[in-house]
Write a protein that holds these residues in place. Structure first.
Motif, PDB file in Angstrom:
ATOM      1  N   LEU A   7     -30.996 -63.559  90.210  1.00 53.78           N
ATOM      2  CA  LEU A   7     -29.665 -64.155  90.314  1.00 53.78           C
ATOM      3  C   LEU A   7     -28.759 -63.697  89.184  1.00 53.78           C
ATOM      4  N   VAL A   8     -29.317 -63.604  87.975  1.00 52.19           N
ATOM      5  CA  VAL A   8     -28.546 -63.146  86.819  1.00 52.19           C
ATOM      6  C   VAL A   8     -28.098 -61.695  87.014  1.00 52.19           C
ATOM      7  N   GLY A   9     -28.983 -60.874  87.625  1.00 48.11           N
ATOM      8  CA  GLY A   9     -28.646 -59.484  87.889  1.00 48.11           C
ATOM      9  C   GLY A   9     -27.573 -59.324  88.950  1.00 48.11           C
ATOM     10  N   VAL A  10     -27.582 -60.222  89.944  1.00 45.25           N
ATOM     11  CA  VAL A  10     -26.612 -60.150  91.041  1.00 45.25           C
ATOM     12  C   VAL A  10     -25.261 -60.744  90.639  1.00 45.25           C
ATOM     13  N   LEU A  11     -25.258 -61.643  89.663  1.00 46.47           N
ATOM     14  CA  LEU A  11     -24.047 -62.377  89.289  1.00 46.47           C
ATOM     15  C   LEU A  11     -22.854 -61.476  88.956  1.00 46.47           C
ATOM     16  N   PRO A  12     -23.008 -60.417  88.137  1.00 47.16           N
ATOM     17  CA  PRO A  12     -21.842 -59.550  87.872  1.00 47.16           C
ATOM     18  C   PRO A  12     -21.275 -58.899  89.127  1.00 47.16           C
ATOM     19  N   PHE A  13     -22.150 -58.523  90.075  1.00 40.09           N
ATOM     20  CA  PHE A  13     -21.677 -57.913  91.324  1.00 40.09           C
ATOM     21  C   PHE A  13     -20.851 -58.910  92.140  1.00 40.09           C
ATOM     22  N   ALA A  14     -21.396 -60.135  92.295  1.00 39.38           N
ATOM     23  CA  ALA A  14     -20.682 -61.170  93.050  1.00 39.38           C
ATOM     24  C   ALA A  14     -19.363 -61.534  92.375  1.00 39.38           C
ATOM     25  N   ALA A  15     -19.380 -61.581  91.043  1.00 33.96           N
ATOM     26  CA  ALA A  15     -18.169 -61.935  90.293  1.00 33.96           C
ATOM     27  C   ALA A  15     -17.067 -60.902  90.506  1.00 33.96           C
ATOM     28  N   MET A  16     -17.424 -59.624  90.516  1.00 35.46           N
ATOM     29  CA  MET A  16     -16.416 -58.575  90.685  1.00 35.46           C
ATOM     30  C   MET A  16     -15.878 -58.525  92.112  1.00 35.46           C
ATOM     31  N   VAL A  17     -16.705 -58.852  93.101  1.00 37.67           N
ATOM     32  CA  VAL A  17     -16.216 -58.935  94.484  1.00 37.67           C
ATOM     33  C   VAL A  17     -15.170 -60.042  94.605  1.00 37.67           C
ATOM     34  N   ILE A  18     -15.454 -61.189  93.987  1.00 36.34           N
ATOM     35  CA  ILE A  18     -14.510 -62.309  93.992  1.00 36.34           C
ATOM     36  C   ILE A  18     -13.215 -61.916  93.277  1.00 36.34           C
ATOM     37  N   VAL A  19     -13.351 -61.205  92.156  1.00 37.08           N
ATOM     38  CA  VAL A  19     -12.179 -60.761  91.401  1.00 37.08           C
ATOM     39  C   VAL A  19     -11.276 -59.860  92.252  1.00 37.08           C
ATOM     40  N   GLU A  20     -11.886 -58.952  93.021  1.00 39.58           N
ATOM     41  CA  GLU A  20     -11.095 -58.065  93.878  1.00 39.58           C
ATOM     42  C   GLU A  20     -10.346 -58.855  94.956  1.00 39.58           C
ATOM     43  N   CYS A  21     -11.009 -59.851  95.534  1.00 39.72           N
ATOM     44  CA  CYS A  21     -10.348 -60.705  96.534  1.00 39.72           C
ATOM     45  C   CYS A  21      -9.180 -61.467  95.912  1.00 39.72           C
ATOM     46  N   LEU A  22      -9.383 -62.010  94.713  1.00 40.01           N
ATOM     47  CA  LEU A  22      -8.331 -62.744  94.025  1.00 40.01           C
ATOM     48  C   LEU A  22      -7.170 -61.825  93.645  1.00 40.01           C
ATOM     49  N   ASP A  23      -7.502 -60.596  93.247  1.00 40.45           N
ATOM     50  CA  ASP A  23      -6.472 -59.646  92.843  1.00 40.45           C
ATOM     51  C   ASP A  23      -5.572 -59.265  94.013  1.00 40.45           C
ATOM     52  N   VAL A  24      -6.185 -59.042  95.177  1.00 39.36           N
ATOM     53  CA  VAL A  24      -5.400 -58.710  96.371  1.00 39.36           C
ATOM     54  C   VAL A  24      -4.556 -59.906  96.795  1.00 39.36           C
ATOM     55  N   GLY A  25      -5.125 -61.103  96.702  1.00 37.79           N
ATOM     56  CA  GLY A  25      -4.357 -62.308  97.004  1.00 37.79           C
ATOM     57  C   GLY A  25      -3.154 -62.456  96.100  1.00 37.79           C
ATOM     58  N   LEU A  26      -3.316 -62.072  94.834  1.00 40.61           N
ATOM     59  CA  LEU A  26      -2.213 -62.145  93.873  1.00 40.61           C
ATOM     60  C   LEU A  26      -1.083 -61.191  94.252  1.00 40.61           C
ATOM     61  N   THR A  27      -1.425 -59.930  94.559  1.00 38.37           N
ATOM     62  CA  THR A  27      -0.379 -58.974  94.929  1.00 38.37           C
ATOM     63  C   THR A  27       0.321 -59.373  96.229  1.00 38.37           C
ATOM     64  N   LYS A 291     -13.026 -51.182  92.659  1.00 40.88           N
ATOM     65  CA  LYS A 291     -11.642 -51.021  93.087  1.00 40.88           C
ATOM     66  C   LYS A 291     -11.492 -50.574  94.545  1.00 40.88           C
ATOM     67  N   PRO A 292     -12.344 -49.671  95.071  1.00 41.34           N
ATOM     68  CA  PRO A 292     -12.176 -49.281  96.478  1.00 41.34           C
ATOM     69  C   PRO A 292     -12.275 -50.432  97.468  1.00 41.34           C
ATOM     70  N   LEU A 293     -12.967 -51.494  97.071  1.00 47.02           N
ATOM     71  CA  LEU A 293     -13.093 -52.661  97.943  1.00 47.02           C
ATOM     72  C   LEU A 293     -11.734 -53.298  98.226  1.00 47.02           C
ATOM     73  N   GLY A 294     -10.816 -53.172  97.268  1.00 48.76           N
ATOM     74  CA  GLY A 294      -9.507 -53.794  97.424  1.00 48.76           C
ATOM     75  C   GLY A 294      -8.661 -53.204  98.533  1.00 48.76           C
ATOM     76  N   ILE A 295      -8.957 -51.956  98.925  1.00 50.11           N
ATOM     77  CA  ILE A 295      -8.148 -51.311  99.968  1.00 50.11           C
ATOM     78  C   ILE A 295      -8.255 -52.071 101.283  1.00 50.11           C
ATOM     79  N   ALA A 296      -9.502 -52.316 101.721  1.00 51.98           N
ATOM     80  CA  ALA A 296      -9.712 -53.007 102.996  1.00 51.98           C
ATOM     81  C   ALA A 296      -9.165 -54.426 102.958  1.00 51.98           C
ATOM     82  N   ILE A 297      -9.380 -55.113 101.844  1.00 52.32           N
ATOM     83  CA  ILE A 297      -8.900 -56.498 101.711  1.00 52.32           C
ATOM     84  C   ILE A 297      -7.376 -56.536 101.737  1.00 52.32           C
ATOM     85  N   ALA A 298      -6.741 -55.624 100.994  1.00 54.78           N
ATOM     86  CA  ALA A 298      -5.274 -55.598 100.929  1.00 54.78           C
ATOM     87  C   ALA A 298      -4.656 -55.248 102.274  1.00 54.78           C
ATOM     88  N   ALA A 299      -5.255 -54.279 102.956  1.00 52.75           N
ATOM     89  CA  ALA A 299      -4.724 -53.878 104.262  1.00 52.75           C
ATOM     90  C   ALA A 299      -4.786 -55.032 105.251  1.00 52.75           C
TER      91      ALA A 299
END
Length: 357
Positions: A7-27, A291-299
């Motif tokens: 879980l500790v190893g997966v946490l940074p990955f999950a956190a960055m996915v959430i960050v990308e979703c929040l970032d696209v929501g912000l823009t 960062k590439p994850l943000g393309i699909a979310i933003a579109a």
């Protein structure tokens, strides 16, 4: 114990996915607010001020025991960090979004890994051997990413799809300046240039912050002072930019207020703290990988919530950027594995020589 370590190893990955979703929501939200006439300079100043009011007390409460002492040179580093990462970056981002769209902003953010790689080579933080295939692929991937960003910026192409979940009367597109912006090719290019500058600023910010964290490993304190100095700087910029327009500082209790609160809490407190923590744990390249994850979310969000039109140029450019980016990441992983194996070989040879002795 194995489950916890997993879980500790997966946490940074999950956190960055959430960050990308929040970032696209912000823009997306900021685009909606600015289409109603809100100044992006005022938006940045207000959101950072609110984030500072939240972060500064929390940093002194949560990290009061394990926080290293603050020095004048450290505060100067925080000031420069906020100048790059807030004043320049955020104003360029929201100016670019105001001229173009959240989809373009997410596509252009994929220049961040390429810029980071170039900076690392220039400052000799990255080993580059032109005789090795991994270095050649890394250079090609960087050039491909930049080419993809140019495609997204300079070529819109025919529309693919447009969908809005809002009625025609309440649609965010009903604002004339918004529809005009989407229809003007020149504004699309100007927006792309501002977003490219923002991507370069983020690359400088990531590498600088990684260097600061080595000597001062207190993430929340860094982010708190980062937002504090950013608030001061952005307020000065907004006062100069909006001189003679005092009404721009008046907030309306609608999408403007919602976007500022969202930007402060999720775009400032949550995103900055999470990114800084991930940089400290995994390094700046790890943060850039998502960062590439943000393309699909933003579109998707742009088409559904803003009635944005998806163009062929955006799709082609995004695909080219992702291909180039993952070429760089693949070559980086190959080099990391080789370095680990070489260290292991050295340790093994030393152990054998010690045993024979």
């Amino acid at each position: 114990m194995e489950v916890m370590s997993c879980l500790v190893g997966v946490l940074p990955f999950a956190a960055m996915v959430i960050v990308e979703c929040l970032d696209v929501g912000l823009t997306t939200l900021s685009k909606a607010a600015m289409s109603r006439g809100m100044s992006h300079f005022v938006f940045v100043a207000y959101s950072n001020a609110l984030a500072t009011l939240i972060l500064l007390p929390l940093s002194f409460i949560i990290q009061r025991k394990n926080r290293p002492p603050l020095t004048f040179s450290l505060l100067c580093k925080f000031f420069l960090l906020s100048l790059i990462g807030i004043t320049v970056m955020q104003n360029c981002v929201f100016t670019g979004v105001d001229y173009s769209s959240p989809t373009l902003a997410s596509a252009m953010s994929n220049l961040i890994p390429a810029f980071t790689f170039l900076l690392a080579v220039i400052f000799r933080m990255e080993n580059l051997d032109l005789r090795r295939s991994s270095s050649q692929i890394k250079i090609m991937g960087t050039l491909v990413s930049i080419s993809g960003a140019l495609i997204v910026t300079l070529y819109k192409g025919p529309p693919i799809a447009s969908l809005s979940i809002q009625s025609s009367k309440n649609s965010l597109l009903s604002h004339p300046s918004f529809s005009t912006m989407l229809a003007t090719p020149n504004s699309w290019i100007v927006g792309g240039l501002f977003l490219a500058i923002a991507s370069l600023s983020v690359s400088i910010w990531n590498t600088s912050q990684a260097a600061i964290l080595k000597g001062y490993p207190s993430e929340m304190t860094i982010v708190a002072f980062y937002c504090l100095f950013g608030t001061i700087q952005c307020t000065v910029v907004a006062l100069v930019a909006e001189k003679g327009h005092p009404n721009t500082w008046k907030l309306k209790p609608d999408i403007e207020l919602v976007s500022i609160m969202y930007s402060a809490v999720f775009g400032g407190v949550v995103t900055f703290c999470t990114q800084t923590w991930c940089i400290n744990k995994k390094g700046p390249v790890f943060v850039a990988m998502f960062k590439p994850l943000g393309i699909a979310i933003a579109a998707l969000m742009g088409v559904v919530f803003l009635g944005d039109t998806l163009h062929v140029g955006s799709v082609i450019g995004a695909i080219v950027i992702v291909v180039g980016f993952y070429g760089v990441m693949w070559s980086q992983s190959k080099e990391d594995k080789k370095s680990i194996h070489s260290v292991d070989d050295i340790d093994t040879s030393l152990l054998r020589s010690h045993l024979h002795a």
